[in-house]
Write a protein that holds these residues in place. Structure first.
Motif, PDB file in Angstrom:
ATOM      1  N   VAL A 181      52.831 -46.232  37.122  1.00 13.18           N
ATOM      2  CA  VAL A 181      53.025 -44.732  36.940  1.00 13.18           C
ATOM      3  C   VAL A 181      52.772 -44.425  35.376  1.00 13.18           C
ATOM      4  CG1 VAL A 181      54.444 -42.902  37.389  1.00 13.18           C
ATOM      5  CG2 VAL A 181      54.805 -45.009  38.668  1.00 13.18           C
ATOM      6  N   HIS A 182      51.971 -43.475  35.345  1.00 13.77           N
ATOM      7  CA  HIS A 182      51.790 -42.859  33.847  1.00 13.77           C
ATOM      8  C   HIS A 182      51.583 -41.247  33.706  1.00 13.77           C
ATOM      9  CE1 HIS A 182      50.672 -42.464  29.497  1.00 13.77           C
ATOM     10  NE2 HIS A 182      49.573 -41.935  30.198  1.00 13.77           N
ATOM     11  N   ASN A 183      52.450 -40.738  33.244  1.00 16.25           N
ATOM     12  CA  ASN A 183      52.175 -39.178  33.310  1.00 16.25           C
ATOM     13  C   ASN A 183      52.821 -38.487  32.029  1.00 16.25           C
ATOM     14  OD1 ASN A 183      55.054 -39.346  33.597  1.00 16.25           O
ATOM     15  ND2 ASN A 183      55.090 -37.360  34.899  1.00 16.25           N
ATOM     16  N   HIS A 242      47.805 -44.256  14.672  1.00 15.83           N
ATOM     17  CA  HIS A 242      47.177 -44.324  16.079  1.00 15.83           C
ATOM     18  C   HIS A 242      46.388 -43.282  16.604  1.00 15.83           C
ATOM     19  CE1 HIS A 242      49.619 -41.041  16.782  1.00 15.83           C
ATOM     20  NE2 HIS A 242      50.768 -41.433  15.898  1.00 15.83           N
ATOM     21  N   TYR A 243      45.328 -43.679  17.504  1.00 15.10           N
ATOM     22  CA  TYR A 243      44.520 -42.648  17.806  1.00 15.10           C
ATOM     23  C   TYR A 243      43.680 -42.020  16.678  1.00 15.10           C
ATOM     24  CZ  TYR A 243      46.803 -43.088  22.459  1.00 15.10           C
ATOM     25  OH  TYR A 243      47.222 -43.244  23.684  1.00 15.10           O
ATOM     26  N   SER A 244      43.314 -42.841  15.796  1.00 16.71           N
ATOM     27  CA  SER A 244      42.575 -42.489  14.707  1.00 16.71           C
ATOM     28  C   SER A 244      41.434 -43.522  14.386  1.00 16.71           C
ATOM     29  CB  SER A 244      43.518 -42.488  13.408  1.00 16.71           C
ATOM     30  OG  SER A 244      44.212 -43.749  13.249  1.00 16.71           O
ATOM     31  N   LEU A 283      48.668 -50.873  41.836  1.00 14.93           N
ATOM     32  CA  LEU A 283      47.960 -49.899  42.302  1.00 14.93           C
ATOM     33  C   LEU A 283      48.644 -48.757  41.349  1.00 14.93           C
ATOM     34  CD1 LEU A 283      48.020 -49.905  46.339  1.00 14.93           C
ATOM     35  CD2 LEU A 283      46.042 -50.108  44.780  1.00 14.93           C
ATOM     36  N   ARG A 284      47.899 -47.766  40.993  1.00 12.82           N
ATOM     37  CA  ARG A 284      48.456 -46.729  40.114  1.00 12.82           C
ATOM     38  C   ARG A 284      48.696 -45.613  41.020  1.00 12.82           C
ATOM     39  NH1 ARG A 284      46.284 -43.819  34.485  1.00 12.82           N
ATOM     40  NH2 ARG A 284      47.784 -41.776  34.643  1.00 12.82           N
ATOM     41  N   CYS A 285      49.975 -44.875  41.025  1.00 14.08           N
ATOM     42  CA  CYS A 285      50.612 -43.885  42.037  1.00 14.08           C
ATOM     43  C   CYS A 285      50.570 -42.855  41.053  1.00 14.08           C
ATOM     44  CB  CYS A 285      52.038 -44.045  42.053  1.00 14.08           C
ATOM     45  SG  CYS A 285      52.220 -45.771  43.076  1.00 14.08           S
ATOM     46  N   PRO A 330      53.554 -48.379  25.797  1.00 17.77           N
ATOM     47  CA  PRO A 330      53.264 -47.299  24.870  1.00 17.77           C
ATOM     48  C   PRO A 330      52.395 -47.685  23.680  1.00 17.77           C
ATOM     49  CG  PRO A 330      55.172 -48.716  24.276  1.00 17.77           C
ATOM     50  CD  PRO A 330      54.855 -49.084  25.477  1.00 17.77           C
ATOM     51  N   GLY A 331      51.598 -46.859  23.262  1.00 14.27           N
ATOM     52  CA  GLY A 331      50.606 -47.148  22.061  1.00 14.27           C
ATOM     53  C   GLY A 331      51.228 -46.268  20.923  1.00 14.27           C
ATOM     54  N   GLU A 332      51.049 -45.063  21.219  1.00 11.40           N
ATOM     55  CA  GLU A 332      51.783 -44.177  19.920  1.00 11.40           C
ATOM     56  C   GLU A 332      53.066 -44.743  19.484  1.00 11.40           C
ATOM     57  OE1 GLU A 332      50.511 -40.150  20.481  1.00 11.40           O
ATOM     58  OE2 GLU A 332      51.960 -39.627  19.162  1.00 11.40           O
ATOM     59  N   PHE A 335      55.549 -48.498  33.924  1.00  5.06           N
ATOM     60  CA  PHE A 335      55.809 -47.153  33.827  1.00  5.06           C
ATOM     61  C   PHE A 335      55.054 -46.544  32.426  1.00  5.06           C
ATOM     62  CE2 PHE A 335      59.903 -48.355  36.111  1.00  5.06           C
ATOM     63  CZ  PHE A 335      59.924 -47.425  37.344  1.00  5.06           C
ATOM     64  N   GLY A 336      54.029 -47.405  32.195  1.00  8.00           N
ATOM     65  CA  GLY A 336      53.202 -46.545  31.431  1.00  8.00           C
ATOM     66  C   GLY A 336      53.448 -46.146  30.045  1.00  8.00           C
ATOM     67  N   GLY A 337      52.787 -45.375  29.295  1.00  2.00           N
ATOM     68  CA  GLY A 337      52.714 -45.037  28.158  1.00  2.00           C
ATOM     69  C   GLY A 337      53.496 -43.760  27.961  1.00  2.00           C
ATOM     70  N   GLY A 338      53.292 -43.089  26.673  1.00  2.00           N
ATOM     71  CA  GLY A 338      53.714 -41.667  26.625  1.00  2.00           C
ATOM     72  C   GLY A 338      55.330 -41.624  26.215  1.00  2.00           C
ATOM     73  N   LEU A 384      51.577 -53.356  24.260  1.00  7.64           N
ATOM     74  CA  LEU A 384      50.731 -52.712  23.327  1.00  7.64           C
ATOM     75  C   LEU A 384      49.666 -51.913  23.736  1.00  7.64           C
ATOM     76  CD1 LEU A 384      49.849 -51.597  20.449  1.00  7.64           C
ATOM     77  CD2 LEU A 384      48.464 -53.540  20.292  1.00  7.64           C
ATOM     78  N   ALA A 385      49.500 -50.501  24.164  1.00 14.10           N
ATOM     79  CA  ALA A 385      48.478 -50.065  24.520  1.00 14.10           C
ATOM     80  C   ALA A 385      47.492 -49.852  23.518  1.00 14.10           C
ATOM     81  CB  ALA A 385      48.880 -48.523  25.248  1.00 14.10           C
ATOM     82  N   GLN A 386      46.444 -50.843  23.577  1.00 18.20           N
ATOM     83  CA  GLN A 386      45.323 -51.002  22.538  1.00 18.20           C
ATOM     84  C   GLN A 386      44.760 -49.591  22.412  1.00 18.20           C
ATOM     85  OE1 GLN A 386      43.767 -55.089  22.140  1.00 18.20           O
ATOM     86  NE2 GLN A 386      44.158 -54.938  24.323  1.00 18.20           N
ATOM     87  N   LYS A 387      44.440 -48.770  23.574  1.00 16.63           N
ATOM     88  CA  LYS A 387      43.642 -47.536  23.401  1.00 16.63           C
ATOM     89  C   LYS A 387      44.144 -46.886  22.187  1.00 16.63           C
ATOM     90  CE  LYS A 387      45.318 -46.463  27.157  1.00 16.63           C
ATOM     91  NZ  LYS A 387      45.276 -45.922  28.480  1.00 16.63           N
ATOM     92  N   ALA A 388      45.555 -46.956  21.819  1.00 19.39           N
ATOM     93  CA  ALA A 388      45.928 -46.214  20.679  1.00 19.39           C
ATOM     94  C   ALA A 388      45.849 -46.975  19.471  1.00 19.39           C
ATOM     95  CB  ALA A 388      47.675 -45.703  20.923  1.00 19.39           C
TER      96      ALA A 388
HETATM   97  C1  LIG Z   1      47.589 -45.660  31.416  1.00 18.08           C
HETATM   98  C2  LIG Z   1      48.264 -45.271  30.196  1.00 18.08           C
HETATM   99  N1  LIG Z   1      49.115 -46.254  29.558  1.00 18.08           N
HETATM  100  C3  LIG Z   1      49.354 -46.052  28.216  1.00 18.08           C
HETATM  101  C4  LIG Z   1      48.890 -45.055  27.452  1.00 18.08           C
HETATM  102  C5  LIG Z   1      49.573 -45.017  26.130  1.00 18.08           C
HETATM  103  O1  LIG Z   1      50.088 -43.748  25.936  1.00 18.08           O
HETATM  104  P1  LIG Z   1      50.694 -43.496  24.527  1.00 18.08           P
HETATM  105  O2  LIG Z   1      49.925 -43.984  23.242  1.00 18.08           O
HETATM  106  O3  LIG Z   1      50.877 -41.961  24.433  1.00 18.08           O
HETATM  107  O4  LIG Z   1      52.086 -44.159  24.646  1.00 18.08           O
HETATM  108  C6  LIG Z   1      47.944 -44.194  27.763  1.00 18.08           C
HETATM  109  C7  LIG Z   1      47.309 -43.052  27.077  1.00 18.08           C
HETATM  110  O5  LIG Z   1      46.573 -42.305  27.589  1.00 18.08           O
HETATM  111  C8  LIG Z   1      47.654 -44.186  29.311  1.00 18.08           C
HETATM  112  O6  LIG Z   1      46.708 -43.476  29.803  1.00 18.08           O
END
Ligand SMILES: Cc1ncc(COP(=O)(O)O)c(C=O)c1O
Length: 380
Positions: A171-173, A337-339, A128-130, A241-243, A205-208, A41-45
């Motif tokens: 990697v996260h793009n 999310h993101y609120s 390392l983040r690429c 992923p977060g969202e 492989f990051g989020g998004g 879980l991407a807690q930022k979201a």
């Molecule tokens: C490094 C990284 N991981 C994960 C996420 C979560 O992305 P999302 O909420 O779009 O799935 C982000 C979002 O900015 C991110 O920068």
């Protein structure tokens, strides 16, 4: 349509529906089962820790962007904790080394500067983040591969550098993208970083990845991940992923405080785009409101606006079958999310309460009402 117990909901409130979260978790679990990847879980979201025990029944852990998020993940979620930030202070890194299983660096200069600290942290794995220099996003502020981006190390910057002590890559793009965007990213990543992949124990492989969206191509995601594993044999693969975890699971319920007229009818709500849903202004986007239409689509059109001082605190124009009255409640969808993680107390506006609902059983639980003390404790 979900029927929230509106008469019991004090406004403004974020209300998250556990049944909808379970639906998302079932989809994510399918991906885990079909591919063997771990999902964090991407807690930022979404940091609604009241539901972490429920998420932890399926998901493999959390990822954090700071020591405080890492600590929340460790204390409330358990399982794996991974951290990544664009740069760490020595103090932040010292805290992260106590709470995290993995810490990902964004540059060789930081990795080299803190080598003494990382060498002593025997239980932490380092990555390392690429930067695959492959853009899928069209909005620059959400594109980590945009020109001049500070996020991730370009392949040219690996030249002459030692990766001793590094066991993983990140990697996260992506941002709200389907599996085709991930498949193209993976091709770019493998072309550029293939020389490093065989020596790695894990790749994140990051989020998004918008996995729980109805039109998301889950087969393509699973085939892409399974293909990668077959080609390279990387022991552990992560998505964070977060969202996608909280997508379409939450609501923001608000009331009409006043209706004024200036060329159009303007309904002022007890919520605010600026303070309670800043992405509406930042992204920007127009949130959906249950039983509403586009401007002019239904009989009565209103410009909906927040109660802050900001002239631009406007949510958008919406139409309704009935005239709006003071006290009417409006339900904004997809507000989990993101609120909650992005709200602020600009103007001293009280933060929305946080509640849990279960549309499968009708159970409603108020979790948190904010007070003057919450506003004051952020200032001095
Ligand atoms: C490094 C990284 N991981 C994960 C996420 C979560 O992305 P999302 O909420 O779009 O799935 C982000 C979002 O900015 C991110 O920068």
């Amino acid at each position: 349509m979900i029927s929230l117990p509106l008469d019991r909901i004090k406004t403004p409130s974020f209300v998250v529906d556990k049944a909808l979260l379970r639906k998302n978790l079932a989809i994510l679990d399918q991906v885990r089962q079909r591919t063997g990847v771990k999902i964090l879980l991407a807690q930022k979201a979404f940091s609604m820790y009241a539901v972490y025990p429920m998420l932890a029944e399926i998901l493999d852990g959390t990822c954090a962007s700071s020591p405080d998020e890492a600590r929340l993940g460790r204390e409330e979620f358990g399982k794996e904790v991974t951290a990544f930030a664009a740069a760490y202070s020595a103090g932040d890194l010292a805290e992260l080394l106590q709470t995290c299983d993995r810490v990902i660096f964004n540059s060789f200069s930081q990795w080299e500067r803190f080598r003494e600290m990382t060498s002593a942290a025997e239980n932490v794995k380092f990555g390392l983040r690429c930067n695959p220099e492959h853009s899928e996003g069209t909005v620059e502020i959400y594109d980590p591969c945009a020109p001049k981006s500070r996020l991730g190390i370009r392949v040219c910057d690996f030249k002459g550098k030692s990766t001793e002590g590094i066991s993983g890559l990140h990697v996260h793009n992506l941002c709200e993208q389907n599996a085709d965007a991930f498949a193209r990213t993976l091709t770019a990543f493998e072309e550029k970083f293939g020389f490093l992949i065989p020596q790695m124990q894990w790749i994140n492989f990051g989020g998004g990845h918008h996995i729980t969206r109805p039109d998301y191509d889950i087969d393509l995601l699973c085939n892409t991940l399974n293909g990668f594993r077959q080609r390279w044999g990387t022991p552990e693969i992560f998505l964070e992923p977060g969202e996608a975890i909280a997508l379409n699971t939450g609501f923001l319920v608000a009331s009409v405080l006043d209706i004024v007229h200036n060329g159009v009818d303007i309904a002022i709500l007890d919520t605010s785009a600026e303070a309670h849903m800043p992405d509406v202004l930042e992204m920007p986007y127009r949130p959906f409101i249950i039983h509403s239409g586009e401007a002019g689509e239904k009989a009565h059109t209103y410009r909906l606006a927040g109660h802050s001082c900001l002239a631009g605190d406007v949510i958008g124009e919406y139409s309704f079958d009935q005239k709006l009255e003071v006290g009417d409640k409006l339900v904004f969808t997809d507000m989990a999310h993101y609120s909650m993680v992005k709200t602020n107390t600009f103007n001293g506006l009280r933060l929305p309460s946080i509640a849990l609902f279960d549309s499968a059983t009708g159970e409603y639980q108020m979790l948190r009402n904010f007070t003057y003390e919450d506003f004051k404790s952020r200032l001095s």
